[in-house]
Design an enzyme around this catalytic site. Structure first.
Site, PDB file in Angstrom:
ATOM      1  N   GLU A  67      33.985  43.379  24.173  1.00  0.00           N
ATOM      2  CA  GLU A  67      35.332  43.522  23.597  1.00  0.00           C
ATOM      3  C   GLU A  67      35.317  43.374  22.074  1.00  0.00           C
ATOM      4  O   GLU A  67      36.138  43.966  21.377  1.00  0.00           O
ATOM      5  CB  GLU A  67      36.295  42.502  24.207  1.00  0.00           C
ATOM      6  CG  GLU A  67      36.645  42.768  25.668  1.00  0.00           C
ATOM      7  CD  GLU A  67      35.642  42.160  26.645  1.00  0.00           C
ATOM      8  OE1 GLU A  67      34.583  41.672  26.217  1.00  0.00           O
ATOM      9  OE2 GLU A  67      35.930  42.180  27.858  1.00  0.00           O
ATOM     10  N   PHE A 129      42.666  32.283  37.721  1.00  0.00           N
ATOM     11  CA  PHE A 129      41.412  32.954  37.375  1.00  0.00           C
ATOM     12  C   PHE A 129      41.610  33.834  36.147  1.00  0.00           C
ATOM     13  O   PHE A 129      42.540  34.625  36.081  1.00  0.00           O
ATOM     14  CB  PHE A 129      40.927  33.802  38.567  1.00  0.00           C
ATOM     15  CG  PHE A 129      39.671  34.567  38.259  1.00  0.00           C
ATOM     16  CD1 PHE A 129      38.483  33.885  38.015  1.00  0.00           C
ATOM     17  CD2 PHE A 129      39.683  35.939  38.177  1.00  0.00           C
ATOM     18  CE1 PHE A 129      37.318  34.576  37.701  1.00  0.00           C
ATOM     19  CE2 PHE A 129      38.525  36.641  37.866  1.00  0.00           C
ATOM     20  CZ  PHE A 129      37.345  35.955  37.623  1.00  0.00           C
ATOM     21  N   GLN A 130      40.739  33.676  35.188  1.00  0.00           N
ATOM     22  CA  GLN A 130      40.786  34.423  33.916  1.00  0.00           C
ATOM     23  C   GLN A 130      42.116  34.253  33.179  1.00  0.00           C
ATOM     24  O   GLN A 130      42.558  35.165  32.477  1.00  0.00           O
ATOM     25  CB  GLN A 130      40.430  35.899  34.124  1.00  0.00           C
ATOM     26  CG  GLN A 130      38.968  36.073  34.535  1.00  0.00           C
ATOM     27  CD  GLN A 130      38.476  37.503  34.453  1.00  0.00           C
ATOM     28  OE1 GLN A 130      39.232  38.448  34.612  1.00  0.00           O
ATOM     29  NE2 GLN A 130      37.169  37.665  34.214  1.00  0.00           N
ATOM     30  N   LYS A 179      50.488  40.765  34.342  1.00  0.00           N
ATOM     31  CA  LYS A 179      50.194  41.832  35.300  1.00  0.00           C
ATOM     32  C   LYS A 179      51.458  42.304  36.025  1.00  0.00           C
ATOM     33  O   LYS A 179      51.607  43.497  36.288  1.00  0.00           O
ATOM     34  CB  LYS A 179      49.147  41.328  36.300  1.00  0.00           C
ATOM     35  CG  LYS A 179      48.389  42.462  36.974  1.00  0.00           C
ATOM     36  CD  LYS A 179      47.185  41.935  37.743  1.00  0.00           C
ATOM     37  CE  LYS A 179      46.425  43.050  38.413  1.00  0.00           C
ATOM     38  NZ  LYS A 179      45.257  42.545  39.160  1.00  0.00           N
ATOM     39  N   MET A 492      20.149  36.782   3.536  1.00  0.00           N
ATOM     40  CA  MET A 492      21.007  36.097   2.572  1.00  0.00           C
ATOM     41  C   MET A 492      20.917  34.578   2.729  1.00  0.00           C
ATOM     42  O   MET A 492      20.875  33.843   1.743  1.00  0.00           O
ATOM     43  CB  MET A 492      22.459  36.572   2.712  1.00  0.00           C
ATOM     44  CG  MET A 492      23.379  36.039   1.631  1.00  0.00           C
ATOM     45  SD  MET A 492      22.837  36.497  -0.028  1.00  0.00           S
ATOM     46  CE  MET A 492      23.707  38.047  -0.275  1.00  0.00           C
TER      47      MET A 492
END
Lengths: 577, 175
Positions: A67, A129-130, A179, A492
């Site tokens: 993502e 969940f999630q 949802k 760096m």
């Protein structure tokens, strides 16, 4: 909400459709002119993906491999096209993986809308969940965010999201949609948002301030312009050029301002900041008037504020009132869109030139050329330098490429030496310094400007942070060119360890895989170069390729980037070696 | 720069999450909020945050700039104590035995200008509205005898100068 409804004109109402929230989201995206989104599916966003399947002829979804890649691709797309980039993810880990991209877009003022799925409304707060509180998590790194829990809210909130993301000082917006709101039906009509009563995106120009600015400019003996991304976001490139030429003022850029003005323009004197050019940094402390246009005096630009341009009067052209007097006090603040304010300023400015003052920049450039630049771009030692690679890209691409960089030594070198004729050509993670930005951002940049050459220049460290996005290049045949400048170090950080930590190289040595083989695994044409004699040909072959191309250049392992303003030092204490 | 008490007044939309967004601005700069009150304002559907901080003016000015920049914030102001009329409220829960055992308690109640909210067999509750130091003084007076519970509200304040929110909203309507 009330005010938006009050603005509604009957003529703009579309016919009402009874559709699901998920389908409504697609119609909103289409109404906003979106034809390309980046994302990753998952449980809580599945109804929207089901609609994406049905609308795939109108709306292309690019499946990134993570993502974070979706956000950076959306950013690259937005930066190169000036349009709003869109990224989509599911709830929980999908949503939290967006956070780095949101933070990057927030600090670099990139217009982006992120859509996340969320657990159904009745499960909110139950540790389902999630489930994660992405609105809470993303608040500090978004311009605005909102959780939609009812299907009927979708059109208005989506319209507001795009309006806020692109207007004023742009930024990222996150819309979290439960949802149930995706499944439920609504009576759908769409109208674009034209205003939010608590939000004033562009301040009205104050003519008195513009007159004061003109007077300071007309009376200045050693005026100096520093411009930033505000010129690009405000589409003020022509106005900037007109001001520079009319008043004869040397102009330098911040890293995000790069490409707003032709790098070959005689009055373009280079980059300010930590690894910027010698002249513009030192002469910041010798000018009598500093004209800041669309920049925010970041600490990497100013060094120590106690010794920054104290001798100069300061004019600050800026769209965001919160930036005025934040870091550097302005004698005259000109609020507004840079294009509008510079346009009002131009007729009030006298035609002028400052030949002796400009000659001081030239003199300093010669010093920098002799001690640094010559050795960077035309080295005589055996090892390859990053600078000569950038120079070859310049030559092969005829200064026309979009160059996307990651973060670190290669980024500073690329921004120092890349040549640009056209605006919106330099895409880099400036404010946040996000390693892993370049590869996905280059994918987005290419898709946002298919007619342009896009070259990603990446270090071996940052490359491996988002290397999985090679899968997108392969699957969707994105003809992006990738150059990894491999010094087998986190260059760096190693440089700082050498200079400030007595060469204790803690965790900066990289044992790298065979990058060419990895690219071959994704069926991307690839080549490795470790000697100078092959460099020119390899870069030319890469640029000439119609397909994506991976080029690894083995560069000197322990080169340093100079000039350098040590952290917290004054711009006039810039070190040439 | 010298730290001072400042009252920040924020007029905003009444939306879920805005409190988090505003408090985050203080968090990011490591500035502690002394008190916070959110209520309706003089305008329908406009909320008002009253936030008290002890900080240098320079950082308060920058914070107010950052608050005002938030999409759902209509306008934010900051004022010194001299520029506002402000009050806080406090409740003291005291054991009823003290009323009879300690003669001084009745004097404290009289001198404090507080109201008796309720009296029960075991305890009584006093309410006091006033400036911070007045409540502190009353607290100090009761403390030696024992306070069963104490709570103080956030500061509420109105500014002496106008905060012209209505005209800002009208300007938007006329655009």
């Amino acid at each position: 909400m009330e005010t938006l409804k009050a603005q509604k004109k009957d003529s703009e109402k579309d016919t009402v459709m009874r559709i699901s929230g998920a389908e409504a989201i697609i119609h909103c995206l289409l109404a906003e002119g979106v034809d390309l989104i980046y994302g990753y599916p998952g449980g809580a966003i599945m109804p929207v993906y089901d609609e994406l399947y049905k609308f795939q002829d109108k709306l292309t979804h690019i499946l990134t491999r993570h993502e974070q890649g979706a956000t950076h691709a959306a950013q690259g797309y937005a930066r190169v096209s000036g349009k709003v980039g869109v990224a989509m993810a599911t709830s929980g880990p999908g949503a939290t993986n967006l956070v780095t991209g949101l933070a990057d877009a927030q600090i670099d003022s990139t217009p982006m809308v992120c859509i996340t799925g969320q657990v159904p409304r009745h499960l909110l707060g139950s540790d389902a969940f999630q489930e994660t509180d992405i609105v809470g998590i993303s608040t500090p790194v978004t311009k605005w965010n909102y959780q939609v829990t009812k299907a009927s809210e979708i059109p208005e909130i989506m319209a507001k999201a795009f309006y806020i993301a692109r207007s004023g000082r742009p930024g990222p917006v996150l819309i979290d949609i439960t949802k149930n709101a995706q499944f439920d039906e609504l009576d759908f009509t769409y109208e674009k948002c034209k205003g939010v009563r608590s939000y004033k995106p562009v301040p009205e120009p104050d003519l008195k301030a513009i007159e004061e600015a003109a007077e300071l400019i007309n009376n200045a003996k050693k005026p100096f312009i520093v411009f930033g991304q505000g010129v690009i976001l405000g589409e003020a490139e022509e106005e900037l050029k007109a001001l520079v030429e009319k008043a004869g003022i040397p102009a330098a850029w911040t890293i995000l301002g790069l490409s707003a003005m032709d790098t070959a323009h005689p009055l373009n004197v280079g980059m300010v900041g930590m690894h910027g050019n010698y002249g513009p940094n030192v002469l910041t402390n010798e000018c009598d008037l500093l004209i800041a246009i669309g920049m925010r005096f970041d600490d990497r630009v100013t060094g120590s504020l106690d010794t920054y341009a104290k001798q100069a009067k300061v004019i600050h052209f800026e769209i965001d009132p919160a930036e005025i007097n934040k870091n550097v006090k302005a004698d005259v603040a000109v609020l507004g869109n840079a294009r509008q304010t510079l346009d009002l300023l131009l007729p009030l400015v006298n035609k002028n030139e400052h030949a002796a003052w400009k000659a001081e920049f030239d003199k300093k450039y010669q010093i920098e050329y002799d001690t640094v630049i010559k050795n960077d771009i035309t080295p005589t030692k055996d090892g390859l330098t990053m600078g000569e690679v950038i120079e070859q890209i310049n030559i092969s691409s005829e200064h026309k490429a979009v160059i996307v960089t990651d973060v670190g030594q290669h980024q500073m070198i690329a921004c120092r030496y890349a040549k640009f004729k056209q605006s919106k050509s330099n895409i880099t993670s400036g404010g946040l310094g996000t390693m892993g930005f370049a590869l996905p951002a280059a994918i987005g940049a290419k898709m946002g400007a298919m007619n342009r050459e896009v070259v990603a220049v990446i270090g071996d460290g940052g490359y491996q942070m988002t290397i999985q996005e090679l899968g997108v290049i392969f699957q969707h045949k994105v003809p992006v060119k990738i150059v990894v400048l491999n010094n087998d170090h986190l260059g760096m950080v190693r440089q700082w360890q050498e200079l400030f930590f007595e060469s204790r190289y803690a965790s900066t040595v990289m044992v790298n895989p065979d990058f060419v083989k990895i690219a071959e695994g994704y069926h991307i044409k690839s080549r490795r170069v470790s000697v100078r004699s092959e460099l020119k040909d390899a870069v030319a072959e890469m640029i000439a390729s119609k397909d994506s191309y991976f080029l690894e250049v083995k560069v000197e392992k322990e080169d340093n980037v100079f000039p350098m303003i040590p952290s917290g030092a004054s711009v006039s204490d810039i070190r040439l070696k | 720069m010298e730290k001072q008490w400042y009252t920040i007044s924020v007029y905003s939309e009444n939306n879920v999450g805005l409190l988090n967004r505003i408090s985050g601005i203080f968090l990011k700069r490591h500035i502690n909020i002394e008190s916070l009150n959110v209520s309706k304002s003089e305008i329908d559907n406009v909320s008002k945050f009253t936030i008290v901080v002890v900080a240098p003016e320079e950082s308060v000015r920058k914070i107010v700039g950052q608050i005002e920049k938030q999409v759902e914030v209509i306008k934010a102001y900051y004022h010194t104590d001299d520029e506002t009329i402000y009050q806080e409220s406090a409740l003291f829960k005291i054991s009823s035995d003290l009323l009879f055992d300690e003669r001084q308690i009745q004097n404290i109640i009289k001198e404090s200008n507080s109201q008796i909210v309720t009296v029960a067999r075991d305890f009584f509750v006093l309410a006091k509205t006033g400036r911070r130091h007045e409540i502190d003084e009353m607290h100090d007076a009761f403390e030696p005898y024992g306070i069963m519970q104490f709570v103080r509200s956030g500061r509420i304040a109105v500014s002496k100068a106008a905060m012209p929110i209505t005209s800002i909203l009208a300007e938007f309507q006329n655009q």
